[in-house]
Design an enzyme around this catalytic site. Structure first.
Site, PDB file in Angstrom:
ATOM      1  N   GLY A   1     -78.597  71.196  94.686  1.00 43.23           N
ATOM      2  CA  GLY A   1     -79.824  70.820  93.999  1.00 43.23           C
ATOM      3  C   GLY A   1     -79.891  69.308  93.933  1.00 43.23           C
ATOM      4  O   GLY A   1     -78.921  68.653  93.542  1.00 43.23           O
TER       5      GLY A   1
ATOM      6  N   ALA B   1     -77.267  65.205  91.672  1.00 43.79           N
ATOM      7  CA  ALA B   1     -77.120  66.375  92.539  1.00 43.79           C
ATOM      8  C   ALA B   1     -76.070  67.302  91.959  1.00 43.79           C
ATOM      9  O   ALA B   1     -75.177  66.871  91.223  1.00 43.79           O
ATOM     10  CB  ALA B   1     -76.729  65.951  93.956  1.00 43.79           C
ATOM     11  N   ASP B   2     -76.193  68.570  92.304  1.00 49.42           N
ATOM     12  CA  ASP B   2     -75.163  69.541  91.939  1.00 49.42           C
ATOM     13  C   ASP B   2     -75.007  70.539  93.078  1.00 49.42           C
ATOM     14  O   ASP B   2     -76.002  71.016  93.633  1.00 49.42           O
ATOM     15  CB  ASP B   2     -75.508  70.282  90.652  1.00 49.42           C
ATOM     16  CG  ASP B   2     -74.304  71.040  90.118  1.00 49.42           C
ATOM     17  OD1 ASP B   2     -73.494  70.415  89.395  1.00 49.42           O
ATOM     18  OD2 ASP B   2     -74.147  72.224  90.447  1.00 49.42           O
ATOM     19  N   THR B   3     -73.769  70.822  93.430  1.00 38.77           N
ATOM     20  CA  THR B   3     -73.483  71.696  94.568  1.00 38.77           C
ATOM     21  C   THR B   3     -72.840  72.994  94.094  1.00 38.77           C
ATOM     22  O   THR B   3     -71.897  72.974  93.299  1.00 38.77           O
ATOM     23  CB  THR B   3     -72.562  70.982  95.574  1.00 38.77           C
ATOM     24  OG1 THR B   3     -73.205  69.779  96.019  1.00 38.77           O
ATOM     25  CG2 THR B   3     -72.281  71.864  96.779  1.00 38.77           C
TER      26      THR B   3
END
Length: 227
Positions: A113, A76-78
């Protein structure tokens, strides 16, 4: 009789202690933690949502290429943004101050994401999702801005603030997933895992009780992180 198929081991492609703790809330303990070191620089004119999903995909595919055994990789990426303007992952107190000033009295968005890869028999199956949460901060005084920017909690956080910390006192409105703000949308994560054949009931009955796995997680971060 239908043969029972055990869950594949889960690998978390992240060095984020918060993501480990979020997974623990839903009784999922990664079998391994393999941080993915990728270039997170936005492309020219890249928008926040595409950036978040591109980076999540990049992390997942990098870890998938490093392992041989069948596994499920969660990445995940924030990304935080005011309009189309991407806020940095603050690395200094000045950047924290800049971010807090940007969101003061305004709505901003947090995008995570999510990319989950099931690797089995050298075949890759993907599940990808972009999740958005809207947050509004109250209008902050100079004193509040200076105080918050002097704290450590905004360092290394998307948008320069930790929503589950002192910054929670500034929030007047949230629309969307709270766990998304923290770095991993749990509802979407469970849905994606289930669609890949992950049996959630099996995991809560067995995997989360594996004390050796919990010890591995604690040793990775150098301190107990799972309550």
């Amino acid at each position: 009789m239908k043969q029972h198929i055990k869950n594949l081991p889960i690998i978390l492609a992240s060095s984020s202690l918060t993501r480990v703790e979020l997974l623990d809330r839903i009784k999922i303990i990664p079998a391994q933690i393999i941080p993915a070191d990728i270039d997170e620089t936005p492309n020219l004119r890249e928008l926040p949502a595409p950036l978040a999903i591109r980076l999540a995909y990049g992390k997942a595919i990098k870890v998938a290429s490093q392992i041989e055994k069948s596994s499920i990789i969660i990445a995940a990426d924030t990304v935080a943004a005011v309009g189309r303007r991407i806020l940095p992952k603050a690395t200094t107190y000045e950047e924290v101050k800049h971010c807090i000033k940007m969101v003061s009295g305004r709505r901003h968005r947090v995008y995570t994401g999510l990319c989950i890869i099931k690797k089995e028999n050298n075949q890759l199956t993907f599940r990808q999702k972009i999740v958005q949460t809207i947050i509004k901060f109250k209008k902050l005084s100079d004193e509040e801005i200076n105080f918050y920017s002097s704290l450590d909690e905004g360092i290394d956080k998307a948008g320069g603030c930790k929503i589950s910390g002192y910054a929670e006192a500034f929030i007047s409105f949230i629309s969307g997933s709270y766990s998304n703000i923290m770095g991993l949308p749990l509802f979407e994560t469970v849905n994606a895992l289930t669609s890949l054949g992950f049996r959630y009931s099996d995991n809560t009955a067995n995997v989360c009780k594996d004390l050796s796995t919990k010890s591995m997680v604690q040793n990775h971060f150098g301190k107990p992180s799972i309550s």
